[in-house]
Design a protein around this motif. Sequence first.
Motif, mmCIF file in Angstrom:
data_model
loop_
_atom_site.group_PDB
_atom_site.id
_atom_site.type_symbol
_atom_site.label_atom_id
_atom_site.label_comp_id
_atom_site.label_asym_id
_atom_site.label_seq_id
_atom_site.Cartn_x
_atom_site.Cartn_y
_atom_site.Cartn_z
ATOM 1 N N LEU A 155 0.855 -1.014 -0.039
ATOM 2 C CA LEU A 155 0.027 0.103 -0.084
ATOM 3 C C LEU A 155 0.823 1.282 -0.079
ATOM 4 O O LEU A 155 0.194 2.375 -0.241
ATOM 5 C CB LEU A 155 -0.948 -0.102 1.120
ATOM 6 N N ASP A 156 2.155 1.108 -0.044
ATOM 7 C CA ASP A 156 3.002 2.152 0.298
ATOM 8 C C ASP A 156 3.433 2.821 -1.167
ATOM 9 O O ASP A 156 3.764 2.032 -2.316
ATOM 10 C CB ASP A 156 4.311 1.902 0.885
ATOM 11 N N GLU A 157 3.102 4.167 -1.526
ATOM 12 C CA GLU A 157 3.112 4.686 -2.705
ATOM 13 C C GLU A 157 4.488 4.360 -3.321
ATOM 14 O O GLU A 157 4.683 4.080 -4.488
ATOM 15 C CB GLU A 157 2.742 6.376 -2.620
ATOM 16 N N ASP A 158 5.537 4.793 -2.827
ATOM 17 C CA ASP A 158 6.855 4.614 -3.248
ATOM 18 C C ASP A 158 7.296 3.099 -3.409
ATOM 19 O O ASP A 158 7.908 2.750 -4.615
ATOM 20 C CB ASP A 158 8.007 4.949 -2.298
ATOM 21 N N SER A 159 6.857 2.323 -2.673
ATOM 22 C CA SER A 159 6.919 0.770 -2.936
ATOM 23 C C SER A 159 6.278 0.565 -4.234
ATOM 24 O O SER A 159 6.734 -0.399 -5.025
ATOM 25 C CB SER A 159 6.471 -0.121 -1.752
ATOM 26 N N CYS A 160 5.142 1.019 -4.459
ATOM 27 C CA CYS A 160 4.468 0.561 -5.569
ATOM 28 C C CYS A 160 5.005 1.079 -6.996
ATOM 29 O O CYS A 160 5.108 0.573 -7.908
ATOM 30 C CB CYS A 160 2.717 1.107 -5.545
ATOM 31 N N LYS A 161 5.588 2.378 -6.908
ATOM 32 C CA LYS A 161 6.306 2.949 -7.937
ATOM 33 C C LYS A 161 7.461 2.287 -8.435
ATOM 34 O O LYS A 161 7.561 2.081 -9.530
ATOM 35 C CB LYS A 161 6.748 4.409 -7.577
ATOM 36 N N ILE A 162 8.195 1.639 -7.123
ATOM 37 C CA ILE A 162 9.455 0.966 -7.513
ATOM 38 C C ILE A 162 8.994 -0.456 -8.281
ATOM 39 O O ILE A 162 9.665 -0.742 -9.076
ATOM 40 C CB ILE A 162 10.128 0.561 -6.138
ATOM 41 N N LEU A 163 8.063 -1.117 -7.642
ATOM 42 C CA LEU A 163 7.571 -2.436 -8.159
ATOM 43 C C LEU A 163 7.132 -2.135 -9.522
ATOM 44 O O LEU A 163 7.654 -2.978 -10.757
ATOM 45 C CB LEU A 163 6.458 -2.947 -7.362
ATOM 46 N N ALA A 164 6.497 -1.087 -9.962
ATOM 47 C CA ALA A 164 5.765 -0.896 -11.468
ATOM 48 C C ALA A 164 7.166 -0.609 -12.129
ATOM 49 O O ALA A 164 6.966 -1.336 -13.416
ATOM 50 C CB ALA A 164 4.986 0.239 -11.275
ATOM 51 N N TYR A 165 8.011 0.358 -11.617
ATOM 52 C CA TYR A 165 8.961 0.635 -12.635
ATOM 53 C C TYR A 165 9.940 -0.506 -12.918
ATOM 54 O O TYR A 165 10.625 -0.600 -14.033
ATOM 55 C CB TYR A 165 9.860 1.832 -11.894
ATOM 56 N N THR A 166 10.349 -1.471 -12.064
ATOM 57 C CA THR A 166 11.160 -2.236 -12.396
ATOM 58 C C THR A 166 10.540 -3.693 -12.880
ATOM 59 O O THR A 166 11.145 -4.558 -12.874
ATOM 60 C CB THR A 166 12.003 -2.773 -10.980
ATOM 61 N N TYR A 167 9.226 -3.709 -13.086
ATOM 62 C CA TYR A 167 8.507 -4.915 -13.545
ATOM 63 C C TYR A 167 9.141 -5.460 -14.897
ATOM 64 O O TYR A 167 9.263 -6.687 -14.701
ATOM 65 C CB TYR A 167 6.984 -4.449 -13.595
ATOM 66 N N HIS A 168 9.519 -4.509 -15.902
ATOM 67 C CA HIS A 168 9.566 -5.064 -17.248
ATOM 68 C C HIS A 168 11.360 -5.141 -17.342
ATOM 69 O O HIS A 168 11.687 -6.169 -18.084
ATOM 70 C CB HIS A 168 8.978 -4.375 -18.463
ATOM 71 N N ASN A 169 11.875 -4.072 -16.768
ATOM 72 C CA ASN A 169 13.251 -3.994 -16.966
ATOM 73 C C ASN A 169 13.959 -3.732 -15.953
ATOM 74 O O ASN A 169 13.561 -2.887 -14.911
ATOM 75 C CB ASN A 169 13.567 -2.663 -17.963
ATOM 76 N N PRO A 170 15.070 -4.380 -15.477
ATOM 77 C CA PRO A 170 15.820 -4.081 -14.112
ATOM 78 C C PRO A 170 16.448 -2.478 -14.205
ATOM 79 O O PRO A 170 16.946 -2.182 -15.224
ATOM 80 C CB PRO A 170 16.991 -4.998 -14.203
ATOM 81 N N ARG A 171 16.388 -2.126 -13.132
ATOM 82 C CA ARG A 171 16.866 -0.602 -12.941
ATOM 83 C C ARG A 171 17.741 -0.424 -11.784
ATOM 84 O O ARG A 171 17.594 -1.183 -10.807
ATOM 85 C CB ARG A 171 15.608 0.349 -12.647
ATOM 86 N N CYS A 172 18.671 0.575 -12.140
ATOM 87 C CA CYS A 172 19.638 0.925 -10.773
ATOM 88 C C CYS A 172 19.040 1.924 -9.846
ATOM 89 O O CYS A 172 17.819 2.425 -10.284
ATOM 90 C CB CYS A 172 20.867 1.148 -11.445
#
Length: 119
Positions: free
Chosen positions: A15-32
Amino acid sequence: MERKSASFELAQLALDEDSCKILAYTYHNPRCVKDICGDLKIPQVKAYRRIRELEELGLIKSVDTAARKRLYTSNIERIQMTLNEAHISMTAEYKDGAKSSFDLKFDTEAGNAVECATR
């Protein structure tokens, strides 16, 4: 494959906004972390803290590269959460095939969780 659930912590992070952003952002491609912080406008200290918490719960994993640059990728396929009165049911499905499910009931008068059952 069944994965141990850290039920309340998993629900909080989901439910944490930043956690959701990180999970969505790294879903398709690994990110640094640099890209995560810059593109998502999350302070570096907070990003590292969230990533560590997400790693501890198995929601994200690190991918080492030859360039000594650690990349992170989401390990979550789907999270389903149902809230019904003072009861939360949550199921997490991971990309590696594992599943984690739990039920959490709240004592609305006392304001705390009173029962947690992992399914």
